[in-house]
Each structure stands twice: as structure tokens, then as C-alpha cells.
Design an enzyme around this catalytic site. Sequence first.
Site, PDB file in Angstrom:
ATOM      1  N   ASP A  46       0.862  -1.201   0.000  1.00  0.00           N
ATOM      2  CA  ASP A  46       0.000   0.000   0.000  1.00  0.00           C
ATOM      3  C   ASP A  46       0.894   1.246   0.000  1.00  0.00           C
ATOM      4  O   ASP A  46       0.656   2.208  -0.744  1.00  0.00           O
ATOM      5  CB  ASP A  46      -0.879   0.048   1.262  1.00  0.00           C
ATOM      6  CG  ASP A  46      -1.852  -1.113   1.384  1.00  0.00           C
ATOM      7  OD1 ASP A  46      -3.060  -0.885   1.252  1.00  0.00           O
ATOM      8  OD2 ASP A  46      -1.400  -2.250   1.613  1.00  0.00           O
ATOM      9  N   GLU A  69      -4.798   7.508   0.067  1.00  0.00           N
ATOM     10  CA  GLU A  69      -5.367   6.854   1.263  1.00  0.00           C
ATOM     11  C   GLU A  69      -4.384   6.817   2.433  1.00  0.00           C
ATOM     12  O   GLU A  69      -4.772   7.093   3.568  1.00  0.00           O
ATOM     13  CB  GLU A  69      -5.780   5.419   0.924  1.00  0.00           C
ATOM     14  CG  GLU A  69      -6.251   4.681   2.167  1.00  0.00           C
ATOM     15  CD  GLU A  69      -6.649   3.231   1.933  1.00  0.00           C
ATOM     16  OE1 GLU A  69      -6.665   2.779   0.774  1.00  0.00           O
ATOM     17  OE2 GLU A  69      -6.940   2.553   2.931  1.00  0.00           O
ATOM     18  N   ASP A 114      -6.148   5.422  -4.434  1.00  0.00           N
ATOM     19  CA  ASP A 114      -6.168   4.230  -3.582  1.00  0.00           C
ATOM     20  C   ASP A 114      -5.125   3.285  -4.182  1.00  0.00           C
ATOM     21  O   ASP A 114      -5.371   2.616  -5.182  1.00  0.00           O
ATOM     22  CB  ASP A 114      -7.559   3.592  -3.593  1.00  0.00           C
ATOM     23  CG  ASP A 114      -7.675   2.478  -2.574  1.00  0.00           C
ATOM     24  OD1 ASP A 114      -6.626   1.970  -2.113  1.00  0.00           O
ATOM     25  OD2 ASP A 114      -8.820   2.105  -2.243  1.00  0.00           O
ATOM     26  N   ASP A 117      -6.515  -1.324  -3.453  1.00  0.00           N
ATOM     27  CA  ASP A 117      -7.880  -1.501  -2.963  1.00  0.00           C
ATOM     28  C   ASP A 117      -8.119  -2.996  -2.766  1.00  0.00           C
ATOM     29  O   ASP A 117      -7.900  -3.794  -3.685  1.00  0.00           O
ATOM     30  CB  ASP A 117      -8.884  -0.932  -3.966  1.00  0.00           C
ATOM     31  CG  ASP A 117     -10.305  -1.048  -3.441  1.00  0.00           C
ATOM     32  OD1 ASP A 117     -10.598  -0.448  -2.396  1.00  0.00           O
ATOM     33  OD2 ASP A 117     -11.107  -1.762  -4.068  1.00  0.00           O
ATOM     34  N   THR A 119      -7.020  -4.473   0.479  1.00  0.00           N
ATOM     35  CA  THR A 119      -5.811  -4.884   1.212  1.00  0.00           C
ATOM     36  C   THR A 119      -6.037  -6.181   1.976  1.00  0.00           C
ATOM     37  O   THR A 119      -5.161  -7.050   2.025  1.00  0.00           O
ATOM     38  CB  THR A 119      -5.367  -3.765   2.182  1.00  0.00           C
ATOM     39  OG1 THR A 119      -5.201  -2.570   1.428  1.00  0.00           O
ATOM     40  CG2 THR A 119      -4.055  -4.110   2.869  1.00  0.00           C
ATOM     41  N   THR A 189     -20.295  -6.249  -0.048  1.00  0.00           N
ATOM     42  CA  THR A 189     -19.120  -6.585   0.764  1.00  0.00           C
ATOM     43  C   THR A 189     -18.995  -8.088   1.050  1.00  0.00           C
ATOM     44  O   THR A 189     -19.999  -8.798   1.146  1.00  0.00           O
ATOM     45  CB  THR A 189     -19.185  -5.827   2.099  1.00  0.00           C
ATOM     46  OG1 THR A 189     -18.035  -6.140   2.865  1.00  0.00           O
ATOM     47  CG2 THR A 189     -20.433  -6.188   2.905  1.00  0.00           C
ATOM     48  N   HIS A 192     -17.360  -6.930   5.381  1.00  0.00           N
ATOM     49  CA  HIS A 192     -17.963  -5.909   6.248  1.00  0.00           C
ATOM     50  C   HIS A 192     -19.492  -6.035   6.252  1.00  0.00           C
ATOM     51  O   HIS A 192     -20.207  -5.043   6.238  1.00  0.00           O
ATOM     52  CB  HIS A 192     -17.558  -4.499   5.802  1.00  0.00           C
ATOM     53  CG  HIS A 192     -16.085  -4.238   5.886  1.00  0.00           C
ATOM     54  ND1 HIS A 192     -15.218  -4.483   4.856  1.00  0.00           N
ATOM     55  CD2 HIS A 192     -15.320  -3.769   6.899  1.00  0.00           C
ATOM     56  CE1 HIS A 192     -13.975  -4.171   5.218  1.00  0.00           C
ATOM     57  NE2 HIS A 192     -14.016  -3.734   6.452  1.00  0.00           N
ATOM     58  N   ASP A 241     -12.007   5.152  -2.709  1.00  0.00           N
ATOM     59  CA  ASP A 241     -12.551   3.848  -3.107  1.00  0.00           C
ATOM     60  C   ASP A 241     -13.532   3.984  -4.271  1.00  0.00           C
ATOM     61  O   ASP A 241     -13.734   3.030  -5.019  1.00  0.00           O
ATOM     62  CB  ASP A 241     -13.325   3.216  -1.936  1.00  0.00           C
ATOM     63  CG  ASP A 241     -12.430   2.766  -0.809  1.00  0.00           C
ATOM     64  OD1 ASP A 241     -11.440   2.070  -1.088  1.00  0.00           O
ATOM     65  OD2 ASP A 241     -12.709   3.119   0.361  1.00  0.00           O
TER      66      ASP A 241
HETATM   67  O1  LIG Z   1      -8.170   0.240   0.040  1.00  0.00           O
HETATM   68  P1  LIG Z   1      -8.802  -0.637   1.072  1.00  0.00           P
HETATM   69  O2  LIG Z   1      -8.652  -0.078   2.473  1.00  0.00           O
HETATM   70  O3  LIG Z   1      -8.529  -2.087   0.951  1.00  0.00           O
HETATM   71  O4  LIG Z   1     -10.349  -0.366   0.698  1.00  0.00           O
HETATM   72  C1  LIG Z   1     -11.413  -1.174   1.160  1.00  0.00           C
HETATM   73  C2  LIG Z   1     -12.234  -0.446   2.150  1.00  0.00           C
HETATM   74  O5  LIG Z   1     -11.422  -0.038   3.221  1.00  0.00           O
HETATM   75  C3  LIG Z   1     -13.261  -1.396   2.648  1.00  0.00           C
HETATM   76  O6  LIG Z   1     -14.010  -0.793   3.635  1.00  0.00           O
HETATM   77  C4  LIG Z   1     -14.174  -1.877   1.543  1.00  0.00           C
HETATM   78  O7  LIG Z   1     -14.905  -2.981   2.057  1.00  0.00           O
HETATM   79  P2  LIG Z   1     -15.466  -4.278   1.337  1.00  0.00           P
HETATM   80  O8  LIG Z   1     -14.349  -5.038   0.685  1.00  0.00           O
HETATM   81  O9  LIG Z   1     -16.045  -5.011   2.483  1.00  0.00           O
HETATM   82  O10 LIG Z   1     -16.462  -3.758   0.353  1.00  0.00           O
HETATM   83  C5  LIG Z   1     -13.485  -2.317   0.344  1.00  0.00           C
HETATM   84  O11 LIG Z   1     -14.406  -2.238  -0.700  1.00  0.00           O
HETATM   85  C6  LIG Z   1     -12.238  -1.612  -0.013  1.00  0.00           C
HETATM   86  O12 LIG Z   1     -12.545  -0.572  -0.840  1.00  0.00           O
HETATM   87 MG   LIG Z   2      -9.913   0.974  -1.031  1.00  0.00          MG
HETATM   88 MG   LIG Z   3      -6.965   0.589   3.267  1.00  0.00          MG
HETATM   89 MG   LIG Z   4      -6.343   1.003  -0.212  1.00  0.00          MG
END
Ligand SMILES: O=P(O)(O)O[C@H]1[C@H](O)[C@@H](O)[C@H](OP(=O)(O)O)[C@@H](O)[C@H]1O
Ligand SMILES: [Mg+2]
Ligand SMILES: [Mg+2]
Ligand SMILES: [Mg+2]
Length: 299
Positions: A46, A69, A114, A117, A119, A189, A192, A241
Site C-alpha cells: 500500500d 489513502e 487508492d 484496494d 488490502t 461486501t 464488512h 474507493d
Molecule cells: O483500500 P482498502 O482499504 O482495501 O479499501 C477497502 C475499504 O477499506 C473497505 O471498507 C471496503 O470494504 P469491502 O471489501 O467489504 O467492500 C473495500 O471495498 C475496499 O474498498
Molecule cells: Mg480501497
Molecule cells: Mg486501506
Molecule cells: Mg487502499
Amino acid sequence: MALMRTMSACVAVAEKAGGVLRDIMTSGNLGIIDKGGINNLQTLADKKAQLLIVSSLMKHSPKATIIGEEDDVDYTTEEAKSLITLDTSSDVLQHSCPESLAHINEEDLVIWVDPLDGTKEYTEGRKQDVTVLIGIAAHGEAVAGVIYQPWYEVQGKETGRTLWGVVGLGAFGFNRQPVPEGRKIITTTRSHMQQSVQDAIDSCKPDKLIQIGGSGSKCILVIEGLADAYLFASPGTKKWDTCAGEAIIKALGGKMTDVFGNPIHYGADVSYPNKTGVLAAMRDFDFYVSKIPANIMDR
Ligand SMILES: O=P(O)(O)O[C@H]1[C@H](O)[C@@H](O)[C@H](OP(=O)(O)O)[C@@H](O)[C@H]1O
Ligand SMILES: [Mg+2]
Ligand SMILES: [Mg+2]
Ligand SMILES: [Mg+2]
């Protein structure tokens, strides 16, 4: 023309950053850190990918505002200098800027980065869910974006692919499936899930639900016609995102807003969280909005 110049750099650096994600995955040393909250991780990938993207864009488009980010990245180091690339994408530069965006100057641009995306999925080896996202906004609206998928497979080979688009010009780098009339496949998701997310989905009575990680990967399903709506009735995503995906979806004639149909603003001074969730669809958008209970996120 400022927009197309900056966009051509965004596409080139997204692809380079994808190489960083692949290299660090191959090295096996991910350096995972928990940033706090639910499933909110950071890795060396990242940070290094953001270092490459932001250092390069600061050099290429110095008057633009760039928001990444990760907030613990030092752009003054020798490593930052060594990662700078001034490459541009000839695929982008062969197109003229749509007339509706031709008046935009470099200083009007807000670039949402980002670097990785998905992670959580990256740390679990779910490589197909991982993307690099760079969205460009002007006057508060998402106008252009690139989604790079480092592990996209062509004939069994992980060659990667670049999806990009500009509102008023179109979107490129994928094949959109013909979609049967009235079909309702929703993507949401994987990690989450909670009551408000489930209630909103149930209320739409989908034919099928696809749960995958990453916001970029869910946008791709909508872009390609493999899902009809991306619905997430919860806080959790941030402007980096959604900006790139929103721009590409809009470039194709679709729409992305919060779950109540209110626009998402991407100006430099907005707060980062998308507090009232995300809804994106290429068609039947009003149907999905009409199904969301007004108090969905207060229960
Ligand atoms: O860039 P990251 O932090 O991996 O972005 C994530 C979000 O943080 C996360 O909340 C989102 O959740 P879901 O995978 O449950 O949809 C995800 O979409 C990423 O964008
Ligand atoms: Mg993301
Ligand atoms: Mg992240
Ligand atoms: Mg990210």
C-alpha cells in the site's frame, strides 16, 4: 487538454503501481499492519505503491491536488525520487478531451488515489479482488478514472488489465456482457457484512448476490455487466474507493451515488468517508433507490 494529459499519467502510474503490488506479493514479505477498525489493514505494498503514484503525479501535474489513502508516506526520501516515472499512456493521448471538460485546468483537478484496494484480500492471497484506483474529480464531480487489475487472467496467464474512462468520452479496456432485461444481480461486501447492508439488499429482492472484497472489483462487475448493482448500505468506503469507479460507470451511462441517490462530492475539502454508503448501477438505478428504507442506517 489538462485533463487528458493528467489522465494519461494516471493510467501509466496505475500500471506501474500494479507491478509493485505483484513484486511485493512475490517476495512474500507483506509487512502487514493493522490500522484499527474492522478489517482495516496496511502492507508495504500500500505504502510503496502510493509513494510511486503520488511522487510521480506531483511531478507530472504539480498544480493538481492529490489525496492518497495512506497518511504515513514520506515523499521527500531518496526512495520516493527513485520511484518517480513520467510515463504517459498513448492509449489515452490518442483521444481528444470531450468538449464538456475541455475548459478544466490542471489546478481544478483533485486526484483520489487508492494505491491498493482490497488490502485484506491481498493479505489473504485473493488476488482477483485487488485493484489500483486513481479517480480524477473537477469542480466536485468524478470526471475520469482508472482501475488497474494486476492479476487479471488472459488464457490462464496473469497479465493484468487497465480499465479507464472519461465522462463524455467513454470507457475502455473491458468487454461488457449483454445483460438480460430486468435482471437484478447485486454485488456487495465480503468482509464488512452487517444488518443495514443485508436489509437494503433483501429489500431489493435480488436474483443473486455476489460478495467479493474491494470497491474497485465490485465496480468492475457492474462495468462488465456481471452484476447489475453495487449496493453497500453502511459507512466504510472513502472517496478514493469510489471516485475512479464512479467516473467509469458514468462514462458508460450509469450512475453512482450514496444509497439514497444523493451525489458523492469529491472536492478537495470534503470529508473522506462515504458515510451514507454506495449505490452504483448501469440501469434500473431508480428502482434500487426506491427500495432503500429511509432509516436504513439509523437502526
Ligand atoms: O483500500 P482498502 O482499504 O482495501 O479499501 C477497502 C475499504 O477499506 C473497505 O471498507 C471496503 O470494504 P469491502 O471489501 O467489504 O467492500 C473495500 O471495498 C475496499 O474498498
Ligand atoms: Mg480501497
Ligand atoms: Mg486501506
Ligand atoms: Mg487502499
